[in-house]
Design an enzyme around this catalytic site. Sequence first.
Site, PDB file in Angstrom:
ATOM      1  N   LYS A 181       0.813  -1.211   0.000  1.00  0.00           N
ATOM      2  CA  LYS A 181       0.000   0.000   0.000  1.00  0.00           C
ATOM      3  C   LYS A 181       0.852   1.269   0.000  1.00  0.00           C
ATOM      4  O   LYS A 181       0.605   2.194  -0.783  1.00  0.00           O
ATOM      5  CB  LYS A 181      -0.938  -0.023   1.214  1.00  0.00           C
ATOM      6  CG  LYS A 181      -1.850   1.179   1.343  1.00  0.00           C
ATOM      7  CD  LYS A 181      -3.068   0.867   2.185  1.00  0.00           C
ATOM      8  CE  LYS A 181      -2.709   0.203   3.491  1.00  0.00           C
ATOM      9  NZ  LYS A 181      -1.920   1.047   4.380  1.00  0.00           N
ATOM     10  N   THR A 209       4.005   1.511  -0.888  1.00  0.00           N
ATOM     11  CA  THR A 209       4.728   1.507  -2.160  1.00  0.00           C
ATOM     12  C   THR A 209       3.857   2.066  -3.279  1.00  0.00           C
ATOM     13  O   THR A 209       4.307   2.885  -4.096  1.00  0.00           O
ATOM     14  CB  THR A 209       5.185   0.075  -2.502  1.00  0.00           C
ATOM     15  OG1 THR A 209       6.044  -0.405  -1.461  1.00  0.00           O
ATOM     16  CG2 THR A 209       5.932   0.035  -3.825  1.00  0.00           C
ATOM     17  N   ARG A 248       2.446   8.459   6.635  1.00  0.00           N
ATOM     18  CA  ARG A 248       2.789   8.440   8.060  1.00  0.00           C
ATOM     19  C   ARG A 248       4.262   8.111   8.285  1.00  0.00           C
ATOM     20  O   ARG A 248       4.921   7.529   7.432  1.00  0.00           O
ATOM     21  CB  ARG A 248       1.941   7.380   8.785  1.00  0.00           C
ATOM     22  CG  ARG A 248       0.463   7.692   8.831  1.00  0.00           C
ATOM     23  CD  ARG A 248      -0.332   6.492   9.318  1.00  0.00           C
ATOM     24  NE  ARG A 248      -0.173   5.374   8.394  1.00  0.00           N
ATOM     25  CZ  ARG A 248      -0.409   4.108   8.706  1.00  0.00           C
ATOM     26  NH1 ARG A 248      -0.801   3.780   9.925  1.00  0.00           N
ATOM     27  NH2 ARG A 248      -0.261   3.173   7.809  1.00  0.00           N
ATOM     28  N   LYS A 308       8.087  -5.945  10.520  1.00  0.00           N
ATOM     29  CA  LYS A 308       7.859  -5.298   9.238  1.00  0.00           C
ATOM     30  C   LYS A 308       9.162  -4.865   8.574  1.00  0.00           C
ATOM     31  O   LYS A 308       9.306  -4.933   7.359  1.00  0.00           O
ATOM     32  CB  LYS A 308       6.942  -4.091   9.423  1.00  0.00           C
ATOM     33  CG  LYS A 308       6.278  -3.616   8.146  1.00  0.00           C
ATOM     34  CD  LYS A 308       5.208  -2.586   8.476  1.00  0.00           C
ATOM     35  CE  LYS A 308       4.499  -2.127   7.217  1.00  0.00           C
ATOM     36  NZ  LYS A 308       3.487  -1.105   7.495  1.00  0.00           N
ATOM     37  N   ALA A 314      -3.481   1.846  12.570  1.00  0.00           N
ATOM     38  CA  ALA A 314      -4.910   1.790  12.252  1.00  0.00           C
ATOM     39  C   ALA A 314      -5.634   0.667  12.975  1.00  0.00           C
ATOM     40  O   ALA A 314      -6.865   0.646  12.988  1.00  0.00           O
ATOM     41  CB  ALA A 314      -5.113   1.657  10.751  1.00  0.00           C
ATOM     42  N   PHE A 319      -3.605  -0.280   7.047  1.00  0.00           N
ATOM     43  CA  PHE A 319      -4.251  -1.582   6.883  1.00  0.00           C
ATOM     44  C   PHE A 319      -5.389  -1.521   5.861  1.00  0.00           C
ATOM     45  O   PHE A 319      -5.301  -0.809   4.876  1.00  0.00           O
ATOM     46  CB  PHE A 319      -4.694  -2.141   8.236  1.00  0.00           C
ATOM     47  CG  PHE A 319      -3.551  -2.377   9.181  1.00  0.00           C
ATOM     48  CD1 PHE A 319      -2.448  -3.135   8.792  1.00  0.00           C
ATOM     49  CD2 PHE A 319      -3.525  -1.812  10.449  1.00  0.00           C
ATOM     50  CE1 PHE A 319      -1.370  -3.348   9.642  1.00  0.00           C
ATOM     51  CE2 PHE A 319      -2.450  -2.021  11.311  1.00  0.00           C
ATOM     52  CZ  PHE A 319      -1.382  -2.789  10.909  1.00  0.00           C
ATOM     53  N   PHE A 326       2.989  -9.448  -9.574  1.00  0.00           N
ATOM     54  CA  PHE A 326       4.219 -10.208  -9.422  1.00  0.00           C
ATOM     55  C   PHE A 326       4.445 -11.017 -10.709  1.00  0.00           C
ATOM     56  O   PHE A 326       3.487 -11.321 -11.428  1.00  0.00           O
ATOM     57  CB  PHE A 326       4.133 -11.161  -8.222  1.00  0.00           C
ATOM     58  CG  PHE A 326       4.219 -10.475  -6.890  1.00  0.00           C
ATOM     59  CD1 PHE A 326       5.370 -10.553  -6.120  1.00  0.00           C
ATOM     60  CD2 PHE A 326       3.149  -9.732  -6.392  1.00  0.00           C
ATOM     61  CE1 PHE A 326       5.452  -9.933  -4.893  1.00  0.00           C
ATOM     62  CE2 PHE A 326       3.223  -9.105  -5.156  1.00  0.00           C
ATOM     63  CZ  PHE A 326       4.384  -9.200  -4.412  1.00  0.00           C
ATOM     64  N   TRP A 370       6.665  -1.042  -7.917  1.00  0.00           N
ATOM     65  CA  TRP A 370       7.785  -1.606  -7.153  1.00  0.00           C
ATOM     66  C   TRP A 370       8.965  -1.881  -8.081  1.00  0.00           C
ATOM     67  O   TRP A 370      10.103  -1.569  -7.763  1.00  0.00           O
ATOM     68  CB  TRP A 370       7.356  -2.899  -6.451  1.00  0.00           C
ATOM     69  CG  TRP A 370       8.419  -3.503  -5.576  1.00  0.00           C
ATOM     70  CD1 TRP A 370       8.647  -3.253  -4.255  1.00  0.00           C
ATOM     71  CD2 TRP A 370       9.416  -4.452  -5.977  1.00  0.00           C
ATOM     72  NE1 TRP A 370       9.721  -3.984  -3.802  1.00  0.00           N
ATOM     73  CE2 TRP A 370      10.215  -4.726  -4.836  1.00  0.00           C
ATOM     74  CE3 TRP A 370       9.716  -5.099  -7.180  1.00  0.00           C
ATOM     75  CZ2 TRP A 370      11.283  -5.628  -4.857  1.00  0.00           C
ATOM     76  CZ3 TRP A 370      10.786  -5.983  -7.210  1.00  0.00           C
ATOM     77  CH2 TRP A 370      11.554  -6.240  -6.064  1.00  0.00           C
TER      78      TRP A 370
END
Length: 556
Positions: free
Chosen positions: A71, A73, A94, A105, A273, A301, A382, A410
């Site tokens: 998200k 990215t 954020r 993460k 969140a 999220f 992907f 990405w």
Amino acid sequence: MGYKSDIEIATSKNPEDILRIADKLGVDEKNIEKYGNYKAKIKLKALDGKKEKAKLILMTAINPTPAGEGKTTTTIGLADALSSIGSKAICVIREPSLGPVFGMKGGAAGGGYAQVIPMEDINLHFTGDMHAISAANNLLAAMIDNHMHQGNPLGIDSRRVTWRRAMDMNDRQLRNIVVGLGGKSNGLPREDGFDITAASEIMAILCLSKDVSDLKRRLGRIVVAYSLQGEPVTAKQINADKAMAVLLKDAIKPNLVQTLEGTPAIVHGGPFANIAHGCNSVIATKMGLSYADYVVTEAGFGADLGAEKFLDIKCRKANIAPDAVVIVATIRALKYNGGVKKEDFVEQNVEAVLKGLPNLLKHVDNIKNTFGQNTVVALNRFVTDSDDEIKAVREECEKLGVKVVISEVWEKGSEGGKELAKEVVELCGQDSVLEHPYSLSDSIAEKISKVAIKVYGAREVIFTGPAKKALRELEKHGYNNLPVCIAKTQYSLSDNPKMLGCPKDFEITIRNITLSAGAGFLVALSGSIMKMPGLPKVPSAEMLDIDEDGSISGLF
């Protein structure tokens, strides 16, 4: 040829001087406070006399999975793509918390060729905002205990101190503690605990304040305890509000950085969140709206958590509304929701995709029909995703009247997001009216129930004894007109993280409801959600290292 890590990509780029980025945005140098060459604070005076002119794009997602959705990215990549097609764009996101960075993460500055830089600074201490918020939180805690130690003139009931300490780290050992041991001179013994800084009400207040005066008012309204007579005791009564504002004097200013492609980016505020309202600061958003033509922001999220709170809390508080909403998903995540194990993601499995699709479709339905917003699905592709799998997603989303666009930011940066950018520009030209699942005039229980039933898809809400007691007390003291912030697991639409996909006929259990009077909302704690996470079996911290030249490895 193997892929480079995120930090390898980030450190291989030569950033532009931050004054050049400010100039691109149109912010006068006199309103910039440099923190080195590549990051800066924007003074609040930069908003003086400015009108909000930009289109606002909200980025949300399906429920997160171990497969990853991308998200942040996509948020960064979309801003770059909008810039590449000739629009004046900015991403507003954020700040990462050290908890996830050292936990599971690893980092939160985007990934691949869609990152904000300097990523290692942003992911670590950055400009000190998190530390300032922790310090303000803990100053208030210290002043509460000192007040009781020094005679307790307000008559605080030591058993009903609601303010907890905070630190920006995952540490389950500190969830529940006893303080004040060691004799009379060391204070009054009582139960206490720590929340992670992202869950502190100070964080929420910083992110919802419109200026310094509003910040001080909100800090003063914080309810920290109840008296022996059962009356709320506030931070203003403790005389801590002004000192806390002093500690936050720089933290309230938005942070200006850039993407890998030199697009301006504001990174400011970091509530989670799942346990808070999950959005960057109102000031940062309004700064973007005043200086750019397109502002791409994100909410934490899935649409059941961050987007719901963005739309029901932040939009109400800031008097804003998005012009378009992007919902991020991946084929891998849909397979996971369809019961496929992580090691089997590379195998084509249209059946599993179809089985997992109801999770995405529920988020699409929420945004389009519950909130009345124009939306598009961004499918992060992907190399292992098959055409048949993608076709299945397109066909099901089109039944709801929503387009699916492939995103490859990405791997390709802005070039991989141009189709998404064009679709978003088109959506921003269409009218929409923000709708809410509940009215502020509803009772507290009705608000919680309407979110659970309309947004999560629950059958009903169960309120435990402590939750019912909290409802009565909050209504007694006149807090029933506030919006609700439901703290819930991010992994499921339900309050059970193991219920994947789109569960049906389930209950949401509210075990307690707490007051964030300064932030201006009520926090309903569902299931087993906690405001202090723990570290995983193998924390990301074990992978971090630094060499003699100061180069950091292990941030990904």
